[in-house]
Design a protein around this motif. Sequence first.
Motif, PDB file in Angstrom:
ATOM      1  N   UNK A 277     -15.698 -12.002 109.553  1.00  0.00           N
ATOM      2  CA  UNK A 277     -14.812 -13.073 110.018  1.00  0.00           C
ATOM      3  C   UNK A 277     -13.427 -12.515 110.342  1.00  0.00           C
ATOM      4  N   UNK A 278     -12.961 -11.579 109.513  1.00  0.00           N
ATOM      5  CA  UNK A 278     -11.671 -10.961 109.795  1.00  0.00           C
ATOM      6  C   UNK A 278     -11.690 -10.213 111.115  1.00  0.00           C
ATOM      7  N   UNK A 279     -12.776  -9.498 111.369  1.00  0.00           N
ATOM      8  CA  UNK A 279     -12.879  -8.748 112.624  1.00  0.00           C
ATOM      9  C   UNK A 279     -12.904  -9.700 113.815  1.00  0.00           C
ATOM     10  N   UNK A 280     -13.597 -10.812 113.655  1.00  0.00           N
ATOM     11  CA  UNK A 280     -13.610 -11.799 114.739  1.00  0.00           C
ATOM     12  C   UNK A 280     -12.187 -12.313 114.994  1.00  0.00           C
ATOM     13  N   UNK A 281     -11.468 -12.541 113.929  1.00  0.00           N
ATOM     14  CA  UNK A 281     -10.097 -13.046 114.072  1.00  0.00           C
ATOM     15  C   UNK A 281      -9.198 -12.015 114.768  1.00  0.00           C
ATOM     16  N   UNK A 282      -9.265 -10.776 114.299  1.00  0.00           N
ATOM     17  CA  UNK A 282      -8.428  -9.736 114.902  1.00  0.00           C
ATOM     18  C   UNK A 282      -8.774  -9.503 116.360  1.00  0.00           C
TER      19      UNK A 282
ATOM     20  N   UNK B 287     -23.646 -21.364 103.184  1.00  0.00           N
ATOM     21  CA  UNK B 287     -23.252 -21.186 101.782  1.00  0.00           C
ATOM     22  C   UNK B 287     -22.360 -19.955 101.620  1.00  0.00           C
ATOM     23  N   UNK B 288     -22.571 -18.966 102.479  1.00  0.00           N
ATOM     24  CA  UNK B 288     -21.809 -17.713 102.360  1.00  0.00           C
ATOM     25  C   UNK B 288     -20.361 -17.886 102.815  1.00  0.00           C
ATOM     26  N   UNK B 289     -20.034 -19.050 103.330  1.00  0.00           N
ATOM     27  CA  UNK B 289     -18.615 -19.332 103.588  1.00  0.00           C
ATOM     28  C   UNK B 289     -17.806 -19.139 102.302  1.00  0.00           C
ATOM     29  N   UNK B 290     -18.501 -19.316 101.173  1.00  0.00           N
ATOM     30  CA  UNK B 290     -17.809 -19.136  99.893  1.00  0.00           C
ATOM     31  C   UNK B 290     -17.195 -17.757  99.741  1.00  0.00           C
ATOM     32  N   UNK B 291     -17.797 -16.733 100.331  1.00  0.00           N
ATOM     33  CA  UNK B 291     -17.244 -15.384 100.166  1.00  0.00           C
ATOM     34  C   UNK B 291     -16.286 -14.993 101.297  1.00  0.00           C
ATOM     35  N   UNK B 292     -16.134 -15.842 102.293  1.00  0.00           N
ATOM     36  CA  UNK B 292     -15.150 -15.522 103.350  1.00  0.00           C
ATOM     37  C   UNK B 292     -14.272 -16.734 103.646  1.00  0.00           C
ATOM     38  N   UNK B 293     -14.179 -17.609 102.669  1.00  0.00           N
ATOM     39  CA  UNK B 293     -13.425 -18.846 102.907  1.00  0.00           C
ATOM     40  C   UNK B 293     -11.935 -18.574 103.073  1.00  0.00           C
ATOM     41  N   UNK B 294     -11.448 -17.501 102.447  1.00  0.00           N
ATOM     42  CA  UNK B 294     -10.046 -17.148 102.677  1.00  0.00           C
ATOM     43  C   UNK B 294      -9.808 -16.871 104.157  1.00  0.00           C
ATOM     44  N   UNK B 295     -10.727 -16.098 104.742  1.00  0.00           N
ATOM     45  CA  UNK B 295     -10.589 -15.752 106.162  1.00  0.00           C
ATOM     46  C   UNK B 295     -10.616 -17.009 107.037  1.00  0.00           C
ATOM     47  N   UNK B 296     -11.515 -17.922 106.703  1.00  0.00           N
ATOM     48  CA  UNK B 296     -11.686 -19.112 107.538  1.00  0.00           C
ATOM     49  C   UNK B 296     -10.558 -20.123 107.278  1.00  0.00           C
TER      50      UNK B 296
ATOM     51  N   UNK C 164       0.704 -11.221 106.082  1.00  0.00           N
ATOM     52  CA  UNK C 164      -0.382 -11.981 105.463  1.00  0.00           C
ATOM     53  C   UNK C 164      -0.129 -12.098 103.968  1.00  0.00           C
ATOM     54  N   UNK C 165      -0.246 -13.313 103.457  1.00  0.00           N
ATOM     55  CA  UNK C 165       0.212 -13.591 102.105  1.00  0.00           C
ATOM     56  C   UNK C 165      -0.928 -13.683 101.096  1.00  0.00           C
ATOM     57  N   UNK C 166      -2.153 -13.514 101.560  1.00  0.00           N
ATOM     58  CA  UNK C 166      -3.276 -13.446 100.635  1.00  0.00           C
ATOM     59  C   UNK C 166      -3.652 -11.962 100.538  1.00  0.00           C
ATOM     60  N   UNK C 167      -3.578 -11.423  99.342  1.00  0.00           N
ATOM     61  CA  UNK C 167      -3.749  -9.972  99.196  1.00  0.00           C
ATOM     62  C   UNK C 167      -5.090  -9.509  99.786  1.00  0.00           C
ATOM     63  N   UNK C 168      -5.005  -8.549 100.679  1.00  0.00           N
ATOM     64  CA  UNK C 168      -6.207  -7.944 101.256  1.00  0.00           C
ATOM     65  C   UNK C 168      -6.696  -8.582 102.535  1.00  0.00           C
ATOM     66  N   UNK C 169      -6.266  -9.798 102.821  1.00  0.00           N
ATOM     67  CA  UNK C 169      -6.853 -10.555 103.935  1.00  0.00           C
ATOM     68  C   UNK C 169      -6.687  -9.853 105.280  1.00  0.00           C
ATOM     69  N   UNK C 170      -5.587  -9.158 105.448  1.00  0.00           N
ATOM     70  CA  UNK C 170      -5.306  -8.623 106.783  1.00  0.00           C
ATOM     71  C   UNK C 170      -6.022  -7.318 107.066  1.00  0.00           C
TER      72      UNK C 170
ATOM     73  N   UNK D 235      -8.769  -8.185 109.349  1.00  0.00           N
ATOM     74  CA  UNK D 235      -8.208  -8.648 110.621  1.00  0.00           C
ATOM     75  C   UNK D 235      -7.740  -7.441 111.451  1.00  0.00           C
ATOM     76  N   UNK D 236      -7.147  -6.473 110.760  1.00  0.00           N
ATOM     77  CA  UNK D 236      -6.731  -5.244 111.447  1.00  0.00           C
ATOM     78  C   UNK D 236      -7.946  -4.536 112.056  1.00  0.00           C
ATOM     79  N   UNK D 237      -9.068  -4.581 111.352  1.00  0.00           N
ATOM     80  CA  UNK D 237     -10.311  -4.016 111.910  1.00  0.00           C
ATOM     81  C   UNK D 237     -10.640  -4.692 113.242  1.00  0.00           C
TER      82      UNK D 237
END
Lengths: 325, 368
Positions: free
Chosen positions: A64-69, A85-94, B154-160, B163-165
């Motif tokens: 999800x992070x890669x999609x965002x970047x 259900x796996x949204x639970x492990x990437x919910x910060x990203x979303x 980014x204010x959540x540790x590790x989140x970025x 995203x950088x990837x």
Amino acid sequence: MAELTYREAVAAGIAQEMARDERVVFLGEDIGAAGGVFKATVGLFERFGPRRVRDTPISEQAIIGAAMGAAMTGLRPIAEIMFSDFFGVCWDMIANEIAKTRYMTNGQISLPLVIRTANGAGSRFGAQHSQSVENWAMAIPGLKVVAPSTPADVKALIAAAVRDPDPVIVFEHKSLYAVKGEVPDGETVDTLGSAKVLHPGKDCTIAALALMVPRALEAAARLQSEHGISCEVIDLRSLVPLDTRTLLASVEKTARLYTVEENPRLCGWGAEIASIVAEEGFWNLDAPICRITTPHIPLPAADRLEDATIPSVDRIVETVRRTMD
Amino acid sequence: MNLRERRKRRDAASAYSTPQEATENDSMTALDQPRPLSAADDDIGREKRLRMFRLLLELRLTEKRAYDLFLQNLVKGTSHLSLGQEAVAAGFALGMRRDDYTFCTYRGHAHTLARGAPMSGVLGELMGRECGVTAGKGGSMHLTSVEHGAMGSYAIVGAHLPVACGAAWSAQYRGTDQVTACFFGDGTTNIGAFHEALNFAAVWKLPVVFVCENNLYMEYTPIGTVTAVEHPAADRAAAYGLARTIVDGNDADAVFRTASAAFARARAGQGPALIEAMTYRHSGHSRADPAQYRPKGELDEWLKRDPIKIYRERLVSLGFPEVDLGAIEADTERRVNEATEAAKASPPPPLTLIEKDLWADGGVAWRN
């Protein structure tokens, strides 16, 4: 017109957009060479190659992070999360990153990306592979949320999601993947935020989503033939944006509203629907709004228990019949 | 051996180790050398060193000003200062191209400034003013200036890190040779996103340089007491097939050389790097933290190695005239003062911003 399964229509929607726009890339677990664990992405890897259809490690945050970047730097990625259900492990990203970034940066960053995921029950997978979590996504400002119920819709709504300039989560339903339906030939693109009246009626309105749509339609047919009750069935299709006009217009006509929701009861999407209709359509109502939901429990696995937990055609028929008396 | 070859050899040698300082003792004959060069004319050179000095001062003085404004109750909310860590931000930024991407954390004032975001925009953001880089919508922890390549704090540790990837993947896919730099603290190395991103970047061979600013403390806790290895980033590099790289994060020249080597490799398609820069924050974790958990004398020891102090001493020893350095100091002070006044003069953001820019159409509507 061609008859496609829902899973074939998913692949057709992705393929249509990848063929049209070189910026569209697709990433996820087992989506490429394997064609997806639900076989909803068969043929894409062969057609578009490993540069555009990329298999990932089991790393939902990275996906999800890669999609965002990628989205913030000129691409239009589609990311697959295998089970919702796996949204639970990437919910910060979303929820914290993708949903908030445009607003927090005062519009400096746009995130034209799609997250596709397999949602919902019916596969006897138990509590961590069967949830309906569309209400989680609906609760976060900055996410668009669609949940198609037919092959034609899933293809054209995926296309609309890819073309949308904002993050869109597409909830595909596991129990619909094998369902067949007519899909128009050629390029199809739908509109986000438009509900559909699938069955006109005059005695009550039934608002449904995803797997609950065919169940509501079957219930409406039985209520008509067995009890003489005329139900108007609305497929909401999109929770954000929400087509409140279609909903309120229907309730104005029928004066009664039922929601059929697969999500657990508390803060399910039907609660928001009920709130809107109570506030803005109150004087059109002849009876209390009625929500038909999964109980507020994790889902059990055994087929007998799961079937009794999710709203069924029988439960819809019985609830409507009893409350319309 | 001519100068160019000598530089090449040194760059190669220093690519993944702490680089050595300048070259005055290297053997050099009159024949090699068309004109007398001083040590200041090495691979970094005079012009870049002056830019580095100026940038270090900008970061230092702007951060100090942010603290002053906080004491005056003009900076609201929290703020996480980089005082003492400026050489990392400056050394990397000077190795970057204008179209490269920077991702940083809530301790991101210096990184955002180092890419060229205006001081008034950063101070204004901290003060909740309309002139802020995100007009007050993001605040201290979310400084962003896309036009300068500062792709967000980014204010959540590790989140970025993931995203950088993605930004690096995008550059790789589009066939540009842009690089992405991703800065984070030592505490980040113990969160899952760090490990997901490192593996992902290595497997996809992405042009991203991960930079751990090891300032010895994760918030209030010594990093060594919560980490299984001595060097929280470098000692994990092998797990992702990456070289173990540690650099003196208070030496801007060393940082610059390490950064340049990593960026060159990334641009050439040779994949990511993980660099651990050893440094120290002079202040607490955030404005709420007086940092009393630090052993007595530790700060004093690090102040002797203050990155600005040692850089200035180096410039003097390399023969830069004192008067030039003084002029840069005075000019930077003046510019920070002007930026402060501009931020103070800026009005608070209009209330119309509240319901703006959730969606790309500029609005916030969720229904028809």
